[in-house]
Design a protein around this motif. Structure first.
Motif, PDB file in Angstrom:
ATOM      1  N   LYS A 311      11.119  14.178   7.709  1.00 55.51           N
ATOM      2  CA  LYS A 311      10.031  13.402   7.787  1.00 55.51           C
ATOM      3  C   LYS A 311       9.402  12.658   6.679  1.00 55.51           C
ATOM      4  O   LYS A 311       8.919  11.659   6.539  1.00 55.51           O
ATOM      5  CB  LYS A 311       8.787  14.125   8.466  1.00 55.51           C
ATOM      6  N   ARG A 314      11.585   9.709   5.676  1.00 50.52           N
ATOM      7  CA  ARG A 314      10.959   8.601   6.255  1.00 50.52           C
ATOM      8  C   ARG A 314       9.796   8.008   5.900  1.00 50.52           C
ATOM      9  O   ARG A 314       9.708   6.764   5.857  1.00 50.52           O
ATOM     10  CB  ARG A 314      11.033   8.920   7.980  1.00 50.52           C
ATOM     11  N   SER A 315       8.767   9.030   5.743  1.00 48.45           N
ATOM     12  CA  SER A 315       7.466   8.310   5.107  1.00 48.45           C
ATOM     13  C   SER A 315       7.558   7.512   4.097  1.00 48.45           C
ATOM     14  O   SER A 315       6.948   6.460   3.709  1.00 48.45           O
ATOM     15  CB  SER A 315       6.500   9.419   4.852  1.00 48.45           C
ATOM     16  N   TRP A 316       8.377   8.149   2.977  1.00 50.64           N
ATOM     17  CA  TRP A 316       8.541   7.334   1.718  1.00 50.64           C
ATOM     18  C   TRP A 316       9.413   5.865   1.805  1.00 50.64           C
ATOM     19  O   TRP A 316       8.958   4.904   1.316  1.00 50.64           O
ATOM     20  CB  TRP A 316       9.636   8.188   0.810  1.00 50.64           C
ATOM     21  N   VAL A 318       9.117   3.952   4.577  1.00 50.89           N
ATOM     22  CA  VAL A 318       8.195   3.179   5.234  1.00 50.89           C
ATOM     23  C   VAL A 318       7.245   2.607   4.233  1.00 50.89           C
ATOM     24  O   VAL A 318       6.978   1.532   3.962  1.00 50.89           O
ATOM     25  CB  VAL A 318       7.381   3.889   6.376  1.00 50.89           C
ATOM     26  N   ALA A 319       6.868   3.540   3.326  1.00 52.43           N
ATOM     27  CA  ALA A 319       5.808   3.313   2.332  1.00 52.43           C
ATOM     28  C   ALA A 319       6.466   2.274   1.153  1.00 52.43           C
ATOM     29  O   ALA A 319       5.649   1.368   0.429  1.00 52.43           O
ATOM     30  CB  ALA A 319       5.217   4.472   1.627  1.00 52.43           C
ATOM     31  N   ALA A 326       3.028  -2.107   7.383  1.00 54.36           N
ATOM     32  CA  ALA A 326       3.289  -0.724   7.878  1.00 54.36           C
ATOM     33  C   ALA A 326       3.185   0.108   6.466  1.00 54.36           C
ATOM     34  O   ALA A 326       2.740   1.344   6.707  1.00 54.36           O
ATOM     35  CB  ALA A 326       4.613  -0.732   8.144  1.00 54.36           C
ATOM     36  N   ASP A 329      -0.278   1.159   5.628  1.00 52.88           N
ATOM     37  CA  ASP A 329      -0.845   2.017   6.628  1.00 52.88           C
ATOM     38  C   ASP A 329      -0.126   3.457   6.094  1.00 52.88           C
ATOM     39  O   ASP A 329      -1.029   4.256   6.107  1.00 52.88           O
ATOM     40  CB  ASP A 329      -0.425   1.578   8.020  1.00 52.88           C
ATOM     41  N   GLU A 330       1.032   3.326   5.929  1.00 52.02           N
ATOM     42  CA  GLU A 330       1.722   4.816   5.456  1.00 52.02           C
ATOM     43  C   GLU A 330       1.162   4.941   4.158  1.00 52.02           C
ATOM     44  O   GLU A 330       1.274   6.319   4.013  1.00 52.02           O
ATOM     45  CB  GLU A 330       3.241   4.324   5.320  1.00 52.02           C
ATOM     46  N   ALA A 333      -2.200   6.751   4.920  1.00 53.47           N
ATOM     47  CA  ALA A 333      -1.955   7.956   5.575  1.00 53.47           C
ATOM     48  C   ALA A 333      -1.417   9.048   4.641  1.00 53.47           C
ATOM     49  O   ALA A 333      -1.970  10.097   4.761  1.00 53.47           O
ATOM     50  CB  ALA A 333      -0.654   7.761   6.817  1.00 53.47           C
ATOM     51  N   ARG A 334      -0.436   8.752   3.615  1.00 54.81           N
ATOM     52  CA  ARG A 334      -0.116   9.778   2.814  1.00 54.81           C
ATOM     53  C   ARG A 334      -1.149  10.361   1.811  1.00 54.81           C
ATOM     54  O   ARG A 334      -1.378  11.411   1.588  1.00 54.81           O
ATOM     55  CB  ARG A 334       1.042   9.149   1.978  1.00 54.81           C
TER      56      ARG A 334
END
Length: 755
Positions: A311, A314-316, A318-319, A326, A329-330, A333-334
């Motif tokens: 996870k 995946r977050s990295w 997207v960021a 996107a 937003d990521e 959120a982070r």
């Protein structure tokens, strides 16, 4: 609202009263008053320490639900905060010991005893000669007389919530000296020790205006180890300071600050160093226990604890991806998660300075059965519900994980350890599925039918013509009402055993424009094992939206082991409305309710559960009788003949045609129970009174209006160096002995600094 006890006035409701039939139950003889008194199931846990080990000074910040609206404990809106303040600043002639037995308080009384019984009962109080109000005036007969007149019920100008016992007093006069008070009763009163605790000064009780309004926000005089300094509703705090005129053991603390903190925010308040002592729920207790074990740099739970390497990768991605929106937003959120994780970690570090003290509250949770109307008006159905329930299993569910004794409560009127306690549940009988089914059959409820066959065939024809989608819509007309039904079966013609995955059903319902995003979030929470609350219960023609898919919709197949068919009578299925609070702190109630619903399903009884806001739970549902089944708690009393009578008194018609139920919210009562209470109150023989109370309890069991389940857990978070405070159990807190341990004292970590 905690649902730990009820302070509501008697409520009137216009319904037809249905009396319980007489029963020939051998166990109604109850236990002998000579039987050995059982011990409390759990001892108090207050970190006891002698006064020489406690530092002088410091402020104890004690969490309360809210700043009380009144300081008068005899008004209808008095709450636990009101009682806590009164216990610290006002006289109590008697206080409870660890067994819940009243003991004379030597700070106010040298002695108190019955000196005459004929022609009338007379009690002589000899006061402690040092006992004075904060204005310097001696406590005396004038204070006793003013409180009696205010609470006697003879003057309707006084807005009193109760007058039990005071209505039996004929006169109050000074004895041979101003330190003696003679109280003469017009009728014998066994529970005379319950009177004048707390005792208010005559200025607070002397006039209706002073009683009704003057005592709500201030007290002209006090007489306890602490004095009332200020009440601040805006800041949510009550400040009590050490009383310089106190003649007893000097208070160790300089101040006690009662701080308003919601139940679901107390772990954060403890971790943020805003309070030192707080009653908490099992979830917060688990967090504090985890903090003591968690010595690593990152918490084992909380925000970000479930982040796996996959996870995170995946977050990295997207960021740092090409989709700018996107990525933005990521990144936000982070950042939000990092902030939340850091805050949680700081709080967990602070929570290592706390410990959870555990005992059992002097209160029990019961299953209430509304006997005023519907299927439960039949005593056989109520008894069947009671016989279907495994109380041992329910006690284990709630108390077992906490390491507390998981023993069902055997009395409505006392708890284990109190002199009046005896297990009278045998008057009703234990869990017995066959007996429950036999009782239902005797009442005319037949497994599998007969639901109106013509209506059933018409429904089948309609479903066939409408097709799969039409069938689903028709079979679930109330799917958005915040309720769910346990025990539906297609033999009664109302169920649709659709084999589709409930997740698919929830997803489809989630597309509804009114509930879409909200429903998806609630469904996700449900899959994570969390309770999803429904909306406020309302009649079928005015129900509010709920959470489609959060519960098994009408027509979902019953789980394995369920009854082969639901019960019906005169073309109507046996379905009971189960009303529960939806707010924080009620998770255990909802878990218990789920188990009860499954137990009832095994004998063919369906339950329709509605979860309603806490602030309307009692007023709009329990007190008004808008329920079939409900869970709530009653506090134990050292004087059950007085305090329990209005809870179990037989409802009577009022002058306006309504039904006066006092606090008997189940509407189930008998003349025999009322007579036994009256006899217990009127006898001055303690053994005889105790035997009558136990017989009354056996009758209450037999009527099956309420089923005691388990004693409530009492969990209190305290600082490691706080002594003589925590889970008090039955005992009245000794405010003057509370304090922080001296540096180096055994069991302490550090001396609490003055705040």
């Amino acid at each position: 609202m905690s649902h730990d006890g009820v302070g509501l006035r008697a409520v009137m409701r216009s319904v037809a009263f249905l009396t319980a039939g007489a029963l020939a139950v051998p166990a109604l003889a109850a236990c002998s008053a000579d039987d050995e008194v059982a011990k409390p199931l759990a001892a108090q846990d207050i970190a006891p320490a002698t006064r020489d080990r406690i530092a002088d000074g410091g402020t104890l910040r004690w969490a309360v639900d809210a700043v009380p609206q009144t300081l008068n404990t005899f008004q209808a809106d008095a709450d636990a905060g009101t009682s806590r303040i009164a216990g610290a600043v006002l006289p109590s002639l008697y206080r409870l010991d660890p067994n819940g037995t009243p003991q004379l308080n030597p700070d106010y009384l040298e002695s108190a005893k019955i000196v005459e019984t004929e022609p009338k009962q007379v009690v002589l109080y000899k006061l402690n000669q040092q006992a004075v109000w904060s204005d310097g005036r001696e406590i005396g007969a004038a204070d006793f007389a003013a409180q009696w007149r205010a609470l006697s019920g003879k003057d309707s100008a006084y807005w009193t919530a109760r007058n039990a016992g005071y209505d039996r007093i004929e006169k109050i006069e000074q004895g041979k000296s101003n330190l003696e008070v003679r109280v003469t009763f017009s009728r014998p009163y066994a529970d005379w020790k319950s009177l004048f605790s707390p005792l208010y000064p005559k200025d607070a009780m002397g006039t209706a205006d002073a009683f009704n309004d003057g005592t709500r926000t201030k007290l002209q005089a006090t007489a306890g180890p602490f004095a009332l300094q200020k009440i601040d509703h805006k800041d949510g705090q009550v400040l009590l300071t050490r009383n310089p005129h106190w003649w007893g053991r000097p208070a160790k603390l300089s101040e006690i600050a009662l701080v308003a903190v919601p139940r679901d925010k107390r772990a954060e308040a403890l971790g943020a160093d805003k309070v030192d002592l707080a009653e908490i729920d099992p979830e917060e207790a688990g967090r504090i226990t985890l903090a003591a074990r968690d010595k690593g740099p990152a918490p084992l739970q909380g925000p970000g604890s479930a982040l796996t390497p996959a996870k995170a990768l995946r977050s990295w991605a997207v960021a740092h991806g090409s989709d700018e929106q996107a990525a933005s937003d990521e990144i936000k959120a982070r950042k939000k998660q990092r902030t939340a994780s850091a805050t949680y970690a700081r709080q967990q570090t602070s929570l290592r300075d706390f410990v959870v003290r555990k005992s059992l509250e002097p209160a029990y949770t019961q299953l209430a059965l509304n006997g005023s109307e519907g299927p439960l008006a039949d005593e056989r159905v109520r008894r069947a519900v009671a016989r279907a329930i495994n109380r041992d299993e329910l006690a284990k569910i709630v108390l077992g994980p906490l390491g507390l004794p998981a023993v069902p409560v055997g009395s409505h009127l006392a708890l284990s350890g109190q002199p009046d306690y005896a297990d009278n549940s045998g008057a009703l009988g234990g869990q017995d599925t066959k007996e429950a089914q036999a009782l239902l059959a005797d009442a005319g409820w037949v497994p599998g039918g007969p639901v109106n066959e013509q209506q059933q065939q018409q429904k089948k024809d309609k479903d066939k013509a409408a097709g799969p989608e039409g069938k689903k819509a028709d079979s679930d007309p109330d799917s958005d009402d915040g309720t769910f039904i346990v025990g539906e079966d297609d033999k009664n013609g109302e169920a649709d055993r659709d084999k589709k995955d409930p997740k698919d059903h929830a997803a489809k319902q989630g597309k509804d424009e009114k509930h879409g995003k909200k429903d998806e979030k609630q469904h996700a929470g449900d899959e994570a094992g969390k309770d999803v609350d429904g909306r406020q219960y309302a009649p079928k023609d005015n129900r509010q939206g709920g959470a489609p898919g959060a519960y098994a919709p009408k027509g979902t197949a019953a789980p394995a082991g369920a009854a082969a068919g639901a019960l019906a009578k005169d073309g109507k299925a046996l379905t009971l409305r189960f009303v529960l609070p939806s707010g924080p702190g009620s998770d255990s109630l909802r878990t218990v309710a789920d188990q009860i619903s499954r137990m009832l399903e095994s004998i063919g009884i369906r339950t329709e559960t509605s979860r309603v806001p806490d602030d309307s739970y009692f007023k709009d549902h329990i007190a008004s009788g808008q329920y079939d089944l409900a869970l709530y708690s009653w506090p134990a009393s050292a004087f059950p003949a007085t305090d329990a009578r209005p809870i179990y008194a037989k409802p009577v018609p009022a002058a306006d045609g309504s039904l006066a139920v006092e606090q008997n919210y189940t509407r189930v009562g008998t003349d025999q129970v009322d007579q036994l209470f009256d006899q217990a109150i009127a006898t001055l023989d303690e053994d005889e009174s105790r035997a009558l109370v136990r017989k009354a309890d056996a009758r209450i069991w037999a009527a099956a209006g309420s089923i005691p389940l388990y004693q409530r857990p009492q969990l209190t978070a305290t600082r490691l160096d706080l002594a003589n405070a925590g889970a008090f159990g039955f005992q009245t807190p000794l405010y003057e002995d509370m304090g922080f341990l001296k540096k180096g004292a055994q069991g302490g970590t550090a001396t609490q600094k003055d705040r």
